[in-house]
Motif scaffolding. Structure first.
Motif, PDB file in Angstrom:
ATOM      1  N   LEU A  66      33.657  31.726  40.969  1.00 51.80           N
ATOM      2  CA  LEU A  66      32.691  32.704  41.483  1.00 51.80           C
ATOM      3  C   LEU A  66      32.469  32.565  42.984  1.00 51.80           C
ATOM      4  CD1 LEU A  66      30.037  32.827  38.616  1.00 51.80           C
ATOM      5  CD2 LEU A  66      31.563  34.660  39.351  1.00 51.80           C
ATOM      6  N   ILE A  67      32.490  31.336  43.497  1.00 49.22           N
ATOM      7  CA  ILE A  67      32.352  31.134  44.944  1.00 49.22           C
ATOM      8  C   ILE A  67      33.454  31.896  45.679  1.00 49.22           C
ATOM      9  CG2 ILE A  67      32.833  29.426  46.744  1.00 49.22           C
ATOM     10  CD1 ILE A  67      29.995  29.292  46.103  1.00 49.22           C
ATOM     11  N   LEU A  68      34.680  31.804  45.161  1.00 47.21           N
ATOM     12  CA  LEU A  68      35.802  32.485  45.811  1.00 47.21           C
ATOM     13  C   LEU A  68      35.706  33.996  45.663  1.00 47.21           C
ATOM     14  CD1 LEU A  68      38.541  32.622  47.206  1.00 47.21           C
ATOM     15  CD2 LEU A  68      39.617  32.197  45.001  1.00 47.21           C
ATOM     16  N   VAL A  69      35.571  34.490  44.433  1.00 41.48           N
ATOM     17  CA  VAL A  69      35.686  35.936  44.214  1.00 41.48           C
ATOM     18  C   VAL A  69      34.482  36.697  44.754  1.00 41.48           C
ATOM     19  CG1 VAL A  69      37.207  35.625  42.233  1.00 41.48           C
ATOM     20  CG2 VAL A  69      34.749  35.855  41.857  1.00 41.48           C
ATOM     21  N   VAL A 303      33.071  46.722  40.895  1.00 43.46           N
ATOM     22  CA  VAL A 303      34.050  46.359  39.864  1.00 43.46           C
ATOM     23  C   VAL A 303      35.458  46.298  40.462  1.00 43.46           C
ATOM     24  CG1 VAL A 303      35.216  47.170  37.778  1.00 43.46           C
ATOM     25  CG2 VAL A 303      32.721  47.201  37.898  1.00 43.46           C
ATOM     26  N   VAL A 304      35.812  47.303  41.257  1.00 43.24           N
ATOM     27  CA  VAL A 304      37.134  47.343  41.896  1.00 43.24           C
ATOM     28  C   VAL A 304      37.303  46.161  42.849  1.00 43.24           C
ATOM     29  CG1 VAL A 304      38.598  48.634  43.494  1.00 43.24           C
ATOM     30  CG2 VAL A 304      37.394  49.833  41.662  1.00 43.24           C
ATOM     31  N   ALA A 305      36.260  45.872  43.643  1.00 46.98           N
ATOM     32  CA  ALA A 305      36.326  44.764  44.593  1.00 46.98           C
ATOM     33  C   ALA A 305      36.515  43.431  43.887  1.00 46.98           C
ATOM     34  CB  ALA A 305      35.054  44.728  45.445  1.00 46.98           C
ATOM     35  N   MET A 306      35.785  43.217  42.801  1.00 56.25           N
ATOM     36  CA  MET A 306      35.899  41.960  42.062  1.00 56.25           C
ATOM     37  C   MET A 306      37.255  41.856  41.363  1.00 56.25           C
ATOM     38  SD  MET A 306      33.252  40.004  42.462  1.00 56.25           S
ATOM     39  CE  MET A 306      32.938  38.963  41.037  1.00 56.25           C
ATOM     40  N   LYS A 307      37.791  42.999  40.921  1.00 52.40           N
ATOM     41  CA  LYS A 307      39.115  42.987  40.308  1.00 52.40           C
ATOM     42  C   LYS A 307      40.152  42.515  41.315  1.00 52.40           C
ATOM     43  CE  LYS A 307      42.452  46.010  37.965  1.00 52.40           C
ATOM     44  NZ  LYS A 307      42.723  47.387  37.489  1.00 52.40           N
ATOM     45  N   ARG A 308      40.064  43.007  42.530  1.00 54.33           N
ATOM     46  CA  ARG A 308      40.990  42.564  43.577  1.00 54.33           C
ATOM     47  C   ARG A 308      40.783  41.087  43.891  1.00 54.33           C
ATOM     48  NH1 ARG A 308      41.298  47.367  48.191  1.00 54.33           N
ATOM     49  NH2 ARG A 308      41.788  49.095  46.764  1.00 54.33           N
ATOM     50  N   ALA A 309      39.530  40.670  43.952  1.00 53.42           N
ATOM     51  CA  ALA A 309      39.230  39.282  44.298  1.00 53.42           C
ATOM     52  C   ALA A 309      39.739  38.308  43.251  1.00 53.42           C
ATOM     53  CB  ALA A 309      37.712  39.118  44.477  1.00 53.42           C
ATOM     54  N   CYS A 310      39.718  38.720  41.998  1.00 58.43           N
ATOM     55  CA  CYS A 310      40.107  37.822  40.910  1.00 58.43           C
ATOM     56  C   CYS A 310      41.604  37.537  40.861  1.00 58.43           C
ATOM     57  CB  CYS A 310      39.642  38.385  39.564  1.00 58.43           C
ATOM     58  SG  CYS A 310      37.857  38.250  39.311  1.00 58.43           S
ATOM     59  N   SER A 311      42.380  38.242  41.663  1.00 61.24           N
ATOM     60  CA  SER A 311      43.822  37.983  41.676  1.00 61.24           C
ATOM     61  C   SER A 311      44.161  36.652  42.327  1.00 61.24           C
ATOM     62  CB  SER A 311      44.542  39.115  42.415  1.00 61.24           C
ATOM     63  OG  SER A 311      44.152  39.159  43.783  1.00 61.24           O
ATOM     64  N   ASN A 312      43.178  35.999  42.964  1.00 57.45           N
ATOM     65  CA  ASN A 312      43.434  34.759  43.695  1.00 57.45           C
ATOM     66  C   ASN A 312      42.948  33.496  42.985  1.00 57.45           C
ATOM     67  OD1 ASN A 312      44.530  36.035  46.082  1.00 57.45           O
ATOM     68  ND2 ASN A 312      42.468  36.684  46.580  1.00 57.45           N
ATOM     69  N   VAL A 313      42.540  33.590  41.719  1.00 61.39           N
ATOM     70  CA  VAL A 313      41.881  32.441  41.088  1.00 61.39           C
ATOM     71  C   VAL A 313      42.737  31.735  40.048  1.00 61.39           C
ATOM     72  CG1 VAL A 313      39.611  33.471  41.483  1.00 61.39           C
ATOM     73  CG2 VAL A 313      40.781  33.870  39.308  1.00 61.39           C
ATOM     74  N   SER A 314      43.990  32.113  39.915  1.00 57.94           N
ATOM     75  CA  SER A 314      44.818  31.517  38.865  1.00 57.94           C
ATOM     76  C   SER A 314      44.965  30.011  39.042  1.00 57.94           C
ATOM     77  CB  SER A 314      46.196  32.175  38.836  1.00 57.94           C
ATOM     78  OG  SER A 314      46.864  32.003  40.077  1.00 57.94           O
ATOM     79  N   GLY A 315      45.080  29.559  40.291  1.00 58.38           N
ATOM     80  CA  GLY A 315      45.238  28.127  40.534  1.00 58.38           C
ATOM     81  C   GLY A 315      44.048  27.320  40.063  1.00 58.38           C
ATOM     82  N   ILE A 316      42.838  27.816  40.315  1.00 57.47           N
ATOM     83  CA  ILE A 316      41.627  27.111  39.895  1.00 57.47           C
ATOM     84  C   ILE A 316      41.550  27.059  38.371  1.00 57.47           C
ATOM     85  CG2 ILE A 316      39.102  27.192  39.897  1.00 57.47           C
ATOM     86  CD1 ILE A 316      39.217  28.434  42.652  1.00 57.47           C
TER      87      ILE A 316
END
Length: 467
Positions: A66-69, A303-316
């Motif tokens: 959540l901190i990241l996205v 919703v759209v913004a968070m969808k884009r942001a969530c593309s970067n959390v796979s590593g965590i």
């Protein structure tokens, strides 16, 4: 010459270091073998300890996600875009581009490490608008702006320490929270942050290449420039049906957002009014959610913004259970206490923070995540700090401050060696390198110089500055 030295080291790291997930697996095996011989734990006990720890950081991992996205979602809002346009219109010399990117970038990352994406957009826009900007150095300035993040409002370690029922409290390592007044608000952290904030721009101005060696964005362009992606608002509008309907009306209702925002603002104001500068992972994430909803205005845009942001959390998501498993081996086999005892026996109150800093820096090469690293090393570092403080006869208050200082030193070490560990370039390179042949290794020579300089600030700070 300095850039050449940095490139030399970056090339070696690129050849030698596998994916960070592989390191999580390797570290798991190292911890298991270490426990097998150091504390005479059998394979069955080690496996059980590993599994017992595997799930203890689920809440913490979600907080890190959540901190990241939430920070990322704010960074791609219309408000952020307008600020970048305003700033870009006032900078017209390459020298000021380098200084502005790293200066403004540090301010952004002190607010949220997820805002590095905003720094990337700034660097790209300035480099395309101002003639003669070396794009490699501008991109390196983006990454160097990441250096003070652990001393900022989204720093994993200080926020964890101030979060009730955090994993160190549950494990019995700490008896209670350590407030952010002893970490983020400490004189040591303020001086170190200001030292980086005002000296890194000068460093990047001094590293500017000679005119004949400059490589602009146009020089690095790979084929045609990419089509500008849809804005969040444009994508949200594209989701609407051709005819007016209730679902689209609700999706785009600013009234719903306003009611939720007002309720959220009440909680935020009440929290800080009652508790002062009391920042933990929960209130920070909640603050970013509310600010993100304000910045995007309607529910569907957020919703759209968070969808884009969530593309970067796979590593965590993928790596944190394995970090937790390593922590389980450390705690439940007794290996962590043995490591803490060894660290405490070989250090003093004056030298231990520097040892903690170097430990954090070394481990970050293998575990390039501040939260994940703290999950692995937090328990032994805190145990060792308590032992050193006890041997020096510190009071309860002084011991708490010493734990805070040592913990922040680990965080600084994590930030420090990011400059030679390109893992977090993944957070901004899709933006800064789009349409060009730029690679992470092209910037690591410059960031290696930033590593050398920041070592001076970090090392002197943790050794000589008071909490």
């Amino acid at each position: 010459m300095l850039s050449g030295i940095g490139t030399f080291f970056a090339e070696r790291f690129r050849r030698w270091l596998p994916d960070s997930f592989i390191f999580a697996l390797i570290l798991t095996l190292i911890a298991a073998v270490w426990a097998l011989f150091a504390v005479d734990a059998g394979p069955v006990k080690i496996a059980e300890a590993w599994y017992k720890g595997f799930w203890i950081l689920l809440k913490f991992a979600m907080q890190m996600v959540l901190i990241l996205v939430t920070g990322y979602a704010i960074a791609i809002s219309p408000v952020a875009s307008r600020f970048i346009d305003w700033l870009a219109g006032r900078i017209n010399r390459p020298l000021w581009v380098y200084a502005s990117v790293v200066f403004v970038g540090q301010i952004f990352t002190l607010i949220s490490w997820g805002w590095i994406v905003l720094v990337a957009v700034l660097a790209r826009e300035l480099s395309m608008r101002v003639k003669g900007v070396d794009y490699r150095l501008a991109a390196a300035a983006v990454y160097a702006s990441f250096l003070p993040w652990h001393g900022g409002l989204s720093g994993s370690i200080p926020l964890v320490l101030n979060t009730p029922e955090n994993f160190l409290i549950k494990a019995g390592v700490l008896s209670g929270i350590i407030p952010t007044t002893l970490t983020l608000g400490s004189p040591m952290n303020i001086v170190i942050s200001l030292g980086l904030l005002f000296t890194l721009p000068l460093l990047f101005m001094l590293m500017r290449p000679q005119k004949e060696n400059v490589q602009t964005f146009d020089d690095l362009r790979a084929g045609d420039a990419p089509v500008k992606p849809l804005s969040v608002e444009e994508e949200a509008n594209s989701l609407c049906l051709s005819q007016k309907c209730i679902s689209d009306t609700l999706n785009s209702s600013w009234i719903i957002s306003v009611l939720i925002i007002l309720m959220g603002l009440y909680i935020i104001v009440s929290h800080f009014w009652a508790k002062g500068f009391d920042i933990n992972l929960n209130i920070m994430n909640f603050l970013f959610i509310i600010l993100g909803m304000m910045a995007h205005k309607t529910p569907i845009r957020y919703v759209v913004a968070m969808k884009r942001a969530c593309s970067n959390v796979s590593g965590i998501i993928m790596q944190f259970p394995f970090y937790a498993g390593i922590m389980g081996i450390m705690i439940y086999t007794g290996l962590g206490k043995q490591v803490a005892t060894s660290l405490a026996a070989s250090t003093s109150p004056g030298s231990f923070p520097l040892v903690a800093f170097l430990t954090g820096g070394l481990l970050n090469i293998f575990v390039p995540s501040g939260g994940g690293e703290w999950a692995v090393v937090g328990q032994p570092i805190v145990e060792a700090a308590k032992t050193v403080a006890a041997s020096a006869g510190m009071t309860v208050e002084a011991t708490q401050a010493f734990i805070a200082k040592s913990s922040m030193a680990v965080g600084y070490g994590d930030s420090w060696t990011n400059m030679i560990q390109p893992f977090w370039t993944l957070a901004f390179f899709p933006i800064v390198a789009a349409g060009s042949s730029l690679q992470a290794r092209d910037i690591m020579g410059y960031t290696f110089v930033a590593l050398l300089w920041s070592f001076v600030i970090f090392a002197l700070g943790v050794t000589f500055l008071p909490m």
